[in-house]
Scaffold this active site. Structure first.
Site, short mmCIF file in Angstrom:
data_model
loop_
_atom_site.label_atom_id
_atom_site.label_comp_id
_atom_site.label_asym_id
_atom_site.label_seq_id
_atom_site.Cartn_x
_atom_site.Cartn_y
_atom_site.Cartn_z
CG ASP A 143 13.83 54.86 -55.94
OD1 ASP A 143 13.88 54.56 -57.14
OD2 ASP A 143 13.22 54.21 -55.08
NE ARG A 144 14.03 64.16 -57.25
CZ ARG A 144 14.46 65.26 -57.87
NH1 ARG A 144 15.33 66.07 -57.28
NH2 ARG A 144 14.03 65.56 -59.06
#
Length: 308
Positions: A143-144
């Site tokens: 995930d970012r």
């Protein structure tokens, strides 16, 4: 007319899928028409769309040429250099900082994958002009807002093997997270069913009978506790979207700084306190020419203070 000599990184691809990538500036409908009208030739003979290509094949595509455009790979030069933890002729292990996308379909977007390609391009370890369709790629994503180790492949055969090993759970990924409260018992396995709403990019825990639900298993171990928080080490038995974040929150221990699945904690953190800290190549079946990686483990040390 366009002519391609099939390289090792293109071998075993279907002809139509190869041309869809190699001639990406040509509408795929035109490529499909070329197959129907016998305007795709393999080694001088008609080439069916579903034929598997072999290294050394000569493929010719007879279509009207569009106006040339600038090579997309030049856009990778906008990306910064990545943190390389390990590299050999086949793979890279990269350290993704929080806040950076793993991948992006937009070349101008900054991402870990673009950074990796920039690194290889600048050091002469990858030359797009020598390839038809293959580009070095990440084998999985984070995930970012999640920090940590990401595995990348420098060749198509390596990418195929590593993605298969990840699917077979023969590459063990371990994470550390700072969460609210302390799980009871201190170590165990959480088993849930997760449903992903792709439109909202949101995952929820649901009943097993829910259409589209998938099983999710996570093994956790409490490492340290401080002031109402604890440091968990988590091993994903399954690999679902946002799995650690969702399961921690569902079981009453949301991750510090997780604005999506957590709570307002006034910590001032911009990203969730979650890091992929180790990759273990735990091969149980043959890995072909990557067998030398069996038993190797790559780690970054992340403690309580590093994540808070």
């Amino acid at each position: 007319m366009r002519q391609y000599v099939i390289k090792a990184n293109d071998a075993d691809m279907r002809a139509d899928r190869f041309l869809r990538k190699a001639a990406a500036d040509i509408p795929f409908s035109a490529i499909q028409k070329a197959f129907r009208t016998k305007n795709v030739k393999r080694n001088g003979k008609r080439c069916p769309a579903d034929v598997r290509l072999t290294a050394g094949d000569e493929l010719r595509l007879y279509v009207n040429e569009p106006q040339p455009e600038s090579p997309a790979y030049l856009l990778y030069r906008n990306a910064p250099m990545p943190i390389v933890v390990y590299e050999d002729d086949n793979i890279l292990v990269l350290h993704k900082p929080p806040g950076l996308l793993s991948q992006s379909n937009i070349p101008l977007d900054n991402s870990l994958e673009s950074s990796m390609r920039t690194y290889l391009l600048d050091r002469g370890k990858w030359n797009p002009a020598e390839e038809n369709v293959f580009t070095p790629s990440l084998c999985h994503r984070l995930d970012r807002g999640t920090e940590g180790l990401v595995l990348a492949a420098k060749t198509a055969p390596a990418l195929r093997i590593l993605t298969e090993k990840i699917a077979l759970r023969e590459i063990r990924k371990t994470y550390r997270a700072v969460v609210f409260g302390t799980p009871s018992p201190n170590r165990g396995i959480w088993r849930d069913f997760l449903y992903k709403d792709a439109r909202q990019s949101l995952v929820t825990v649901c009943k097993g009978l829910t259409k589209g639900a998938r099983t999710a298993e996570l093994e956790y171990n409490t490492i340290e506790t401080r002031h109402g928080l604890c440091l968990l080490e988590c091993y994903l038995i399954t690999g679902r979207t946002h799995q650690i974040r969702v399961q921690c929150a569902h079981h009453g221990h949301p991750i510090l700084g997780d604005g999506k699945y957590g709570r307002d904690n006034h910590s001032g953190k911009r990203h969730q306190a979650l890091c992929a800290t180790s990759l273990l190549f735990n091969f149980r079946t043959s890995a072909d020419f990557l067998e030398y990686l069996k038993g190797k483990k790559f780690e970054i040390n992340k403690g309580f203070d590093d994540l808070c």
